[in-house]
Write an enzyme that holds these catalytic residues in place. Structure first.
Site, mmCIF file in Angstrom:
data_model
loop_
_atom_site.group_PDB
_atom_site.id
_atom_site.type_symbol
_atom_site.label_atom_id
_atom_site.label_comp_id
_atom_site.label_asym_id
_atom_site.label_seq_id
_atom_site.Cartn_x
_atom_site.Cartn_y
_atom_site.Cartn_z
ATOM 1 N N GLU A 10 0.807 -1.224 0.000
ATOM 2 C CA GLU A 10 0.000 0.000 0.000
ATOM 3 C C GLU A 10 0.838 1.271 0.000
ATOM 4 O O GLU A 10 0.357 2.337 -0.373
ATOM 5 C CB GLU A 10 -0.926 0.013 1.225
ATOM 6 C CG GLU A 10 -2.033 -1.030 1.193
ATOM 7 C CD GLU A 10 -1.604 -2.399 1.693
ATOM 8 O OE1 GLU A 10 -0.377 -2.635 1.861
ATOM 9 O OE2 GLU A 10 -2.487 -3.239 1.928
ATOM 10 N N HIS A 104 2.183 1.273 5.264
ATOM 11 C CA HIS A 104 1.057 2.210 5.215
ATOM 12 C C HIS A 104 0.621 2.577 6.628
ATOM 13 O O HIS A 104 1.030 1.936 7.596
ATOM 14 C CB HIS A 104 -0.115 1.578 4.459
ATOM 15 C CG HIS A 104 -0.482 0.241 5.025
ATOM 16 N ND1 HIS A 104 -1.254 0.106 6.145
ATOM 17 C CD2 HIS A 104 -0.116 -1.005 4.661
ATOM 18 C CE1 HIS A 104 -1.369 -1.173 6.435
ATOM 19 N NE2 HIS A 104 -0.680 -1.878 5.565
ATOM 20 N N HIS A 116 -5.006 0.597 7.271
ATOM 21 C CA HIS A 116 -5.578 -0.525 8.009
ATOM 22 C C HIS A 116 -4.521 -1.038 8.979
ATOM 23 O O HIS A 116 -3.351 -0.657 8.888
ATOM 24 C CB HIS A 116 -6.060 -1.654 7.092
ATOM 25 C CG HIS A 116 -4.991 -2.277 6.263
ATOM 26 N ND1 HIS A 116 -4.493 -1.695 5.118
ATOM 27 C CD2 HIS A 116 -4.297 -3.422 6.413
ATOM 28 C CE1 HIS A 116 -3.563 -2.464 4.612
ATOM 29 N NE2 HIS A 116 -3.400 -3.525 5.380
ATOM 30 N N GLU A 135 1.071 -1.234 11.705
ATOM 31 C CA GLU A 135 1.779 -2.499 11.484
ATOM 32 C C GLU A 135 3.258 -2.380 11.835
ATOM 33 O O GLU A 135 3.858 -3.330 12.325
ATOM 34 C CB GLU A 135 1.565 -2.957 10.037
ATOM 35 C CG GLU A 135 0.102 -3.350 9.804
ATOM 36 C CD GLU A 135 -0.259 -3.697 8.372
ATOM 37 O OE1 GLU A 135 0.634 -3.684 7.496
ATOM 38 O OE2 GLU A 135 -1.445 -3.981 8.127
HETATM 39 ZN ZN ZN Z 1 -0.664 -4.825 2.607
#
Ligand code: ZN
Length: 275
Positions: A10, A104, A116, A135
């Site tokens: 992303e 991302h 996300h 993340e």
């Molecule tokens: Zn991904």
């Protein structure tokens, strides 16, 4: 110098829609080309900074986005799923540094393209020791466990901002500026690759000054889901406790165990995603 690259998708310049990054979709081939060029720019830059050995863990969706023959640096490619250590599979204490490529922003970030946190269909927010993380923060648990510094992070501006929490000294390369969840101002891919090359080169040169991520122990992870049923299901896992209707927590001294529990929570709650 041996580097571990965890590559998402992303955070590549030019990527603003799921159609560009999901297998079988019309624009996937174009997305793949853009991603591969960025990954190779990072490898080549790091090579010029002194890195000699590369392991790339393809960490996006089905985890088969990169073609082994297209990778620079004679890199080993970890591909396919499922992998027990998910986005960090393959890392161990033998590595000198970690690069997060094409990452991302977290799901709650104000302006973060394709934001996300592991699973957009289940997870609303994750906190480590009270701080909201994306993340990069979660994956840093594995880095900290093995004592390997995160030396380089690339993605949009939200990614860079979030990563300062776990890797304040890492080289951050911003390849696009997020306008919304599905819009960004993208730096031209050629320029983006030049920036990635230069950033990775610098990161490899400065590796001696980078620190392993630090977490206060015992560390606590809190996960807030979209619906209460998901929190209920997460309680099936030993050590997971309910905080409120949609939030659970778990804690411990072993950061690898915590990450594994998080991965189990993610995997289990996938079965409840019902759009
Ligand atoms: Zn991904």
């Amino acid at each position: 110098m041996k580097l571990f690259l965890s590559t998402d998708f992303e955070g590549t310049s030019g990527i603003v829609a799921w159609e560009q990054i999901l297998e079988g979709q019309a624009e996937y081939a174009q997305g793949r080309q853009l991603l591969t060029a960025e990954v190779n720019a990072v490898i080549k830059g790091a090579q010029s900074g002194g890195a000699t050995e590369f392991v790339v863990n393809d960490a996006h969706n089905a985890m088969r986005n990169l073609h082994p023959q297209d990778l620079a640096g004679r890199a080993t490619l970890i591909t396919g799923k499922h992998k027990p250590l998910y986005m960090m599979e393959g890392l161990d204490a033998s590595f000198d540094g970690i690069c997060f490529v094409s990452y991302h922003g977290s799901i709650g970030a104000e302006h973060a393209v394709l934001s996300h946190t592991y699973n957009p269909g289940a997870i609303w927010e994750v906190r480590i020791n009270g701080t909201i993380v994306g993340e990069s923060g979660l994956n840093a648990l594995v880095a900290a466990h093995y004592g390997v510094p995160i030396i380089f992070v690339s993605g949009d501006d939200a990614t860079a901002e979030e990563a300062t929490f776990i890797a304040p000294k890492a080289e951050m390369v911003v390849v696009k500026h997020s306008i919304g969840r599905f819009a960004a101002a993208n730096i031209h891919p050629e320029v983006a690759c030049e920036l990635l090359y230069a950033g990775a080169e610098q990161a490899a040169r400065m590796i001696g000054q980078m620190h392993t991520p630090q977490f206060h122990l015992p560390a606590q992870i809190e996960v807030t889901f979209l619906v209460a049923d998901m929190a209920e299901m997460a309680l099936w896992i030993r050590g997971v406790e309910r905080v409120s209707a949609r939030t659970v927590k778990f804690s411990g001294e072993n950061l690898l165990d915590l990450y594994r529990t998080f991965v189990t929570v993610v995997t289990l709650t996938r079965s409840l995603v019902d759009r």
